[in-house]
Write a protein that holds these residues in place. Sequence first.
Motif, PDB file in Angstrom:
ATOM      1  N   GLN A   1       0.827  -1.203   0.000  1.00 19.97           N
ATOM      2  CA  GLN A   1       0.000   0.000   0.000  1.00 19.97           C
ATOM      3  C   GLN A   1       0.862   1.254   0.000  1.00 19.97           C
ATOM      4  N   LYS A   2       1.936   1.240   0.808  1.00 13.27           N
ATOM      5  CA  LYS A   2       2.834   2.398   0.852  1.00 13.27           C
ATOM      6  C   LYS A   2       3.502   2.602  -0.505  1.00 13.27           C
ATOM      7  N   GLY A   3       3.947   1.507  -1.120  1.00 10.76           N
ATOM      8  CA  GLY A   3       4.558   1.608  -2.440  1.00 10.76           C
ATOM      9  C   GLY A   3       3.603   2.143  -3.477  1.00 10.76           C
ATOM     10  N   ALA A   4       2.356   1.671  -3.462  1.00  9.50           N
ATOM     11  CA  ALA A   4       1.349   2.150  -4.413  1.00  9.50           C
ATOM     12  C   ALA A   4       1.068   3.625  -4.185  1.00  9.50           C
ATOM     13  N   LYS A   5       1.027   4.027  -2.909  1.00 12.03           N
ATOM     14  CA  LYS A   5       0.783   5.436  -2.594  1.00 12.03           C
ATOM     15  C   LYS A   5       1.908   6.307  -3.156  1.00 12.03           C
ATOM     16  N   ASN A   6       3.152   5.847  -2.988  1.00 13.41           N
ATOM     17  CA  ASN A   6       4.293   6.613  -3.503  1.00 13.41           C
ATOM     18  C   ASN A   6       4.263   6.712  -5.023  1.00 13.41           C
ATOM     19  N   ILE A   7       3.863   5.637  -5.686  1.00  9.57           N
ATOM     20  CA  ILE A   7       3.796   5.650  -7.149  1.00  9.57           C
ATOM     21  C   ILE A   7       2.740   6.637  -7.626  1.00  9.57           C
ATOM     22  N   LEU A   8       1.620   6.706  -6.925  1.00  5.89           N
ATOM     23  CA  LEU A   8       0.513   7.573  -7.337  1.00  5.89           C
ATOM     24  C   LEU A   8       0.702   9.028  -6.920  1.00  5.89           C
ATOM     25  N   GLN A   9       1.661   9.294  -6.054  1.00  5.78           N
ATOM     26  CA  GLN A   9       1.912  10.653  -5.605  1.00  5.78           C
ATOM     27  C   GLN A   9       2.574  11.455  -6.721  1.00  5.78           C
ATOM     28  N   LYS A  10       2.086  12.675  -6.927  1.00  5.08           N
ATOM     29  CA  LYS A  10       2.653  13.534  -7.968  1.00  5.08           C
ATOM     30  C   LYS A  10       3.836  14.315  -7.411  1.00  5.08           C
ATOM     31  N   ASN A  11       4.879  14.416  -8.238  1.00  2.00           N
ATOM     32  CA  ASN A  11       6.078  15.155  -7.865  1.00  2.00           C
ATOM     33  C   ASN A  11       6.453  16.103  -8.993  1.00  2.00           C
ATOM     34  N   PRO A  12       7.076  17.219  -8.669  1.00  3.13           N
ATOM     35  CA  PRO A  12       7.451  18.174  -9.716  1.00  3.13           C
ATOM     36  C   PRO A  12       8.430  17.607 -10.735  1.00  3.13           C
ATOM     37  N   ASN A  13       9.184  16.567 -10.385  1.00  2.00           N
ATOM     38  CA  ASN A  13      10.168  16.019 -11.317  1.00  2.00           C
ATOM     39  C   ASN A  13       9.663  14.754 -12.017  1.00  2.00           C
ATOM     40  N   ASP A  14       8.355  14.513 -12.007  1.00  2.00           N
ATOM     41  CA  ASP A  14       7.795  13.357 -12.707  1.00  2.00           C
ATOM     42  C   ASP A  14       8.013  13.481 -14.214  1.00  2.00           C
ATOM     43  N   VAL A  15       8.220  12.356 -14.855  1.00  2.47           N
ATOM     44  CA  VAL A  15       8.264  12.296 -16.313  1.00  2.47           C
ATOM     45  C   VAL A  15       6.824  12.120 -16.783  1.00  2.47           C
ATOM     46  N   VAL A  16       6.380  12.966 -17.696  1.00  2.00           N
ATOM     47  CA  VAL A  16       4.987  12.960 -18.145  1.00  2.00           C
ATOM     48  C   VAL A  16       4.932  12.647 -19.632  1.00  2.00           C
ATOM     49  N   PHE A  17       4.052  11.714 -20.007  1.00  2.00           N
ATOM     50  CA  PHE A  17       3.818  11.394 -21.408  1.00  2.00           C
ATOM     51  C   PHE A  17       2.719  12.311 -21.919  1.00  2.00           C
ATOM     52  N   LEU A  18       3.002  13.068 -22.985  1.00  2.00           N
ATOM     53  CA  LEU A  18       2.001  13.971 -23.551  1.00  2.00           C
ATOM     54  C   LEU A  18       1.097  13.276 -24.553  1.00  2.00           C
ATOM     55  N   SER A  19       1.607  12.269 -25.224  1.00  2.00           N
ATOM     56  CA  SER A  19       0.771  11.530 -26.175  1.00  2.00           C
ATOM     57  C   SER A  19       1.397  10.174 -26.444  1.00  2.00           C
ATOM     58  N   ALA A  20       0.566   9.287 -26.929  1.00  2.00           N
ATOM     59  CA  ALA A  20       1.020   7.949 -27.310  1.00  2.00           C
ATOM     60  C   ALA A  20       0.354   7.606 -28.630  1.00  2.00           C
ATOM     61  N   LEU A  21       1.142   7.559 -29.687  1.00  2.00           N
ATOM     62  CA  LEU A  21       0.617   7.318 -31.031  1.00  2.00           C
ATOM     63  C   LEU A  21       1.347   6.155 -31.676  1.00  2.00           C
ATOM     64  N   ARG A  22       0.687   5.506 -32.608  1.00  2.00           N
ATOM     65  CA  ARG A  22       1.318   4.421 -33.361  1.00  2.00           C
ATOM     66  C   ARG A  22       0.540   4.186 -34.648  1.00  2.00           C
ATOM     67  N   THR A  23       1.173   3.485 -35.558  1.00  2.00           N
ATOM     68  CA  THR A  23       0.451   3.044 -36.745  1.00  2.00           C
ATOM     69  C   THR A  23      -0.286   1.759 -36.381  1.00  2.00           C
ATOM     70  N   PRO A  24      -1.308   1.394 -37.137  1.00  2.00           N
ATOM     71  CA  PRO A  24      -1.914   0.083 -36.926  1.00  2.00           C
ATOM     72  C   PRO A  24      -0.901  -1.012 -37.268  1.00  2.00           C
ATOM     73  N   VAL A  25      -1.091  -2.174 -36.713  1.00  2.00           N
ATOM     74  CA  VAL A  25      -0.226  -3.311 -36.994  1.00  2.00           C
ATOM     75  C   VAL A  25      -0.909  -4.164 -38.055  1.00  2.00           C
TER      76      VAL A  25
END
Length: 182
Positions: free
Chosen positions: A6-30
């Motif tokens: 639970q503590k680990g999950a809480k830490n993962i879900l906590q937002k931090n100013p140095n988080d890496v953020v994905f702005l988009s996820a795109l791909r071609t069809p397979v």
Amino acid sequence: MAGFIQKGAKNILQKNPNDVVFLSALRTPVTRAKKGGFKDAYDHELLAAVLKATLVKNPNLDPAAVQDVMIGTVLAELGGSKAGRMAQNHVGFPASTAFQTVNRACSSGLAAITGIAHSIAVGSIDVGIGGGMESMTRNYGSRAIPTVLWPELKDSPDKDARDCIMSMGLTAENVAERYGVN
């Protein structure tokens, strides 16, 4: 143990100013190799389409703000770096945007995305694009096996060394047989 999880999950879900953020996820069809709408497409043609779509989907993203593009590939001609760099510049990224490829037998695209995320996390870059490109029609099967190879390596007494030139299709069949996957 439950408290630790639970503590680990809480830490993962906590937002931090140095988080890496994905702005988009795109791909071609397979699609299947040698079939479908992409059978005649070049891998770098598909990359160009996704890079262009990334700019369209993110209209406030100045292409000059992207400091690095890392693309995973294993079968691309010329290692993918020359054609990939050309595709990147073709769709509007400036020459100042670095380009590199990750040549890895499996999950090269994921390795590239992880590499960009790590570069952002440690402060090497602020904005980057990670992904992968392949053409199973143009660069698979017999085309993926080197034809000019050091004879001693090709005939190595080490089976694992010889198996490195086995196509991924045969590898998948071997794994399916070994583990009873039909």
